[in-house]
Design an enzyme around this catalytic site. Structure first.
Site, PDB file in Angstrom:
ATOM      1  N   SER A 102       0.856  -1.191   0.000  1.00  8.79           N
ATOM      2  CA  SER A 102       0.000   0.000   0.000  1.00  8.79           C
ATOM      3  C   SER A 102       0.890   1.239   0.000  1.00  8.79           C
ATOM      4  CB  SER A 102      -0.879  -0.017   1.258  1.00  8.79           C
ATOM      5  OG  SER A 102      -1.292   1.292   1.592  1.00  8.79           O
TER       6      SER A 102
ATOM      7  N   TYR B 120      -3.618  -0.682  10.208  1.00 13.82           N
ATOM      8  CA  TYR B 120      -3.514  -0.945   8.760  1.00 13.82           C
ATOM      9  C   TYR B 120      -2.113  -0.622   8.276  1.00 13.82           C
ATOM     10  CZ  TYR B 120      -4.476  -0.778   3.735  1.00 13.82           C
ATOM     11  OH  TYR B 120      -4.451  -0.999   2.369  1.00 13.82           O
TER      12      TYR B 120
HETATM   13  P1  NDP Z   1     -12.281  -4.852  -0.566  1.00 10.61           P
HETATM   14  O1  NDP Z   1     -12.723  -4.398   0.781  1.00 10.61           O
HETATM   15  O2  NDP Z   1     -13.051  -4.465  -1.767  1.00 10.61           O
HETATM   16  O3  NDP Z   1     -12.138  -6.447  -0.562  1.00 10.61           O
HETATM   17  C1  NDP Z   1     -11.523  -7.085   0.517  1.00 10.61           C
HETATM   18  C2  NDP Z   1     -11.531  -8.579   0.310  1.00 10.61           C
HETATM   19  O4  NDP Z   1     -10.898  -9.197   1.450  1.00 10.61           O
HETATM   20  C3  NDP Z   1     -12.933  -9.154   0.204  1.00 10.61           C
HETATM   21  O5  NDP Z   1     -12.930 -10.204  -0.724  1.00 10.61           O
HETATM   22  C4  NDP Z   1     -13.180  -9.692   1.619  1.00 10.61           C
HETATM   23  O6  NDP Z   1     -14.048 -10.811   1.670  1.00 10.61           O
HETATM   24  C5  NDP Z   1     -11.781 -10.142   2.016  1.00 10.61           C
HETATM   25  N1  NDP Z   1     -11.678 -10.170   3.476  1.00 10.61           N
HETATM   26  C6  NDP Z   1     -11.732  -9.134   4.332  1.00 10.61           C
HETATM   27  N2  NDP Z   1     -11.674  -9.571   5.598  1.00 10.61           N
HETATM   28  C7  NDP Z   1     -11.585 -10.924   5.542  1.00 10.61           C
HETATM   29  C8  NDP Z   1     -11.535 -11.959   6.516  1.00 10.61           C
HETATM   30  N3  NDP Z   1     -11.580 -11.707   7.840  1.00 10.61           N
HETATM   31  N4  NDP Z   1     -11.444 -13.236   6.102  1.00 10.61           N
HETATM   32  C9  NDP Z   1     -11.430 -13.515   4.791  1.00 10.61           C
HETATM   33  N5  NDP Z   1     -11.487 -12.591   3.822  1.00 10.61           N
HETATM   34  C10 NDP Z   1     -11.578 -11.308   4.190  1.00 10.61           C
HETATM   35  O7  NDP Z   1     -10.757  -4.359  -0.651  1.00 10.61           O
HETATM   36  P2  NDP Z   1      -9.843  -3.914  -1.913  1.00 10.61           P
HETATM   37  O8  NDP Z   1     -10.177  -4.724  -3.095  1.00 10.61           O
HETATM   38  O9  NDP Z   1      -9.849  -2.448  -1.969  1.00 10.61           O
HETATM   39  O10 NDP Z   1      -8.396  -4.323  -1.365  1.00 10.61           O
HETATM   40  C11 NDP Z   1      -7.653  -5.445  -1.820  1.00 10.61           C
HETATM   41  C12 NDP Z   1      -6.228  -5.300  -1.327  1.00 10.61           C
HETATM   42  O11 NDP Z   1      -5.642  -4.121  -1.885  1.00 10.61           O
HETATM   43  C13 NDP Z   1      -6.106  -5.140   0.186  1.00 10.61           C
HETATM   44  O12 NDP Z   1      -4.971  -5.840   0.630  1.00 10.61           O
HETATM   45  C14 NDP Z   1      -5.916  -3.646   0.373  1.00 10.61           C
HETATM   46  O13 NDP Z   1      -5.213  -3.345   1.570  1.00 10.61           O
HETATM   47  C15 NDP Z   1      -5.092  -3.311  -0.854  1.00 10.61           C
HETATM   48  N6  NDP Z   1      -5.129  -1.902  -1.251  1.00 10.61           N
HETATM   49  C16 NDP Z   1      -6.288  -1.338  -1.758  1.00 10.61           C
HETATM   50  C17 NDP Z   1      -6.298  -0.016  -2.172  1.00 10.61           C
HETATM   51  C18 NDP Z   1      -7.540   0.624  -2.751  1.00 10.61           C
HETATM   52  O14 NDP Z   1      -7.501   1.828  -3.098  1.00 10.61           O
HETATM   53  N7  NDP Z   1      -8.631  -0.063  -2.913  1.00 10.61           N
HETATM   54  C19 NDP Z   1      -5.093   0.838  -2.057  1.00 10.61           C
HETATM   55  C20 NDP Z   1      -3.941   0.147  -1.512  1.00 10.61           C
HETATM   56  C21 NDP Z   1      -3.980  -1.170  -1.135  1.00 10.61           C
HETATM   57  P3  NDP Z   1     -15.671 -10.630   1.804  1.00 10.61           P
HETATM   58  O15 NDP Z   1     -16.101  -9.835   0.614  1.00 10.61           O
HETATM   59  O16 NDP Z   1     -16.187 -12.016   1.747  1.00 10.61           O
HETATM   60  O17 NDP Z   1     -15.900  -9.918   3.091  1.00 10.61           O
END
Ligand code: NDP
Length: 247
Positions: A154, A167
């Site tokens: 990130s 985070y």
């Molecule tokens: P979302 O919130 O859209 O998706 C998160 C995903 O992680 C979902 O599939 C969710 O599952 C899963 N998840 C969350 N908690 C759990 C848990 N306890 N057990 C199992 N699965 C879990 O996030 P993003 O797509 O935005 O983020 C994806 C990655 O990119 C992350 O690592 C984030 O830190 C990183 N990132 C994102 C940025 C952005 O601008 N979006 C910027 C920088 C980094 P479910 O849907 O079933 O809850």
């Protein structure tokens, strides 16, 4: 440049790739893109309903039939990871790619006021879970001719800022784990370990982090997948121990 990588139709053909957090956001977009380039994707997430919707989308598009492995990283113990890997071994006998994408934003608050239980939950999902999953999957990854492990970084790593709490620390830890593991596996010439920083992407997590921003200027997840496909496929051979920007 990984950001403008143009994979061939079969760039990921027959590669078995486990994607955590594939039920939504970036993970879902990468799963769809990888499957459209021939990958046999294994969709991990928490919500079975959301995973089934991604499954249907991949099957309806005529891509290789994915598998679904639901597991809540907040609650799962080591035995459940073990079962997940046994299931993968029985179905495929190997793992070619592991994308640690799932994570949670957690609480943003000054350290003095950060809730301890919430801190631990974020660290568990964002750091402990990728550690346990990596440890459990390594024997299966070693059965692949060209295995890759990809962590998710990130902007808070290169540009630390106040109040981002667990985070920020979890993303530093995840990159530390990546770098250490890359060095530990140096003598496994086929194995590549890297991190990817997706940059700002229009997802639920982004909305949670920046509720007041203008969402119309944000990139959609499906437009930033090129670097993911590059790092998950054979064309990134030789790239190891690095953090790559997807934008
Ligand atoms: P979302 O919130 O859209 O998706 C998160 C995903 O992680 C979902 O599939 C969710 O599952 C899963 N998840 C969350 N908690 C759990 C848990 N306890 N057990 C199992 N699965 C879990 O996030 P993003 O797509 O935005 O983020 C994806 C990655 O990119 C992350 O690592 C984030 O830190 C990183 N990132 C994102 C940025 C952005 O601008 N979006 C910027 C920088 C980094 P479910 O849907 O079933 O809850």
């Amino acid at each position: 440049d990984p950001r403008t990588y143009q994979p061939s139709k079969d760039a990921l053909k027959d590669r078995v790739i486990l994607i955590t957090g594939a039920s939504d956001g970036i993970g879902k977009a990468v799963a769809l893109a990888a499957a459209s380039h021939g990958a046999q994707v294994v969709l991990h997430g928490r919500s079975v309903r959301k995973l089934e919707a991604v499954y249907d989308e991949i099957v309806n598009a005529g891509h290789p039939r994915p598998s679904i492995l639901p597991l809540d990283f907040e609650k799962a113990g080591p035995d459940e990871y073990e079962k997940l890997v046994v299931a993968l071994d029985q179905e495929f006998g190997r793992l070619d790619g592991l994308l640690h994408n799932a994570s949670m934003l957690g609480e943003r608050a000054p350290i003095e006021h950060h809730d301890v239980a919430k801190w631990m939950r974020t660290m568990h999902v964002n750091v402990n879970a990728p550690f346990i999953l990596t440890r459990t999957c390594l024997p299966l990854l070693k059965k692949s001719a060209d295995p890759v492990i990809l962590f998710t970084s990130s902007g808070v790593v290169s540009n630390p800022r106040p109040f981002w709490g667990s985070y920020l620390v979890s993303k530093w830890a995840s990159d530390g784990l990546m770098s250490m593991l890359a060095q530990e596996l140096e003598k496994q010439p086929a194995m590549r370990v890297n991190s990817i920083n997706p940059g700002a992407v229009k997802t639920n997590m982004r909305l949670q982090a920046y509720p007041a921003e203008d969402r119309s200027k944000l990139r959609e997840a499906h437009t930033i997948v090129a670097a993911y496909l590059y790092l998950l496929g054979p064309d990134s051979r030789g790239v190891h121990g690095q953090t790559i920007n997807a934008q």
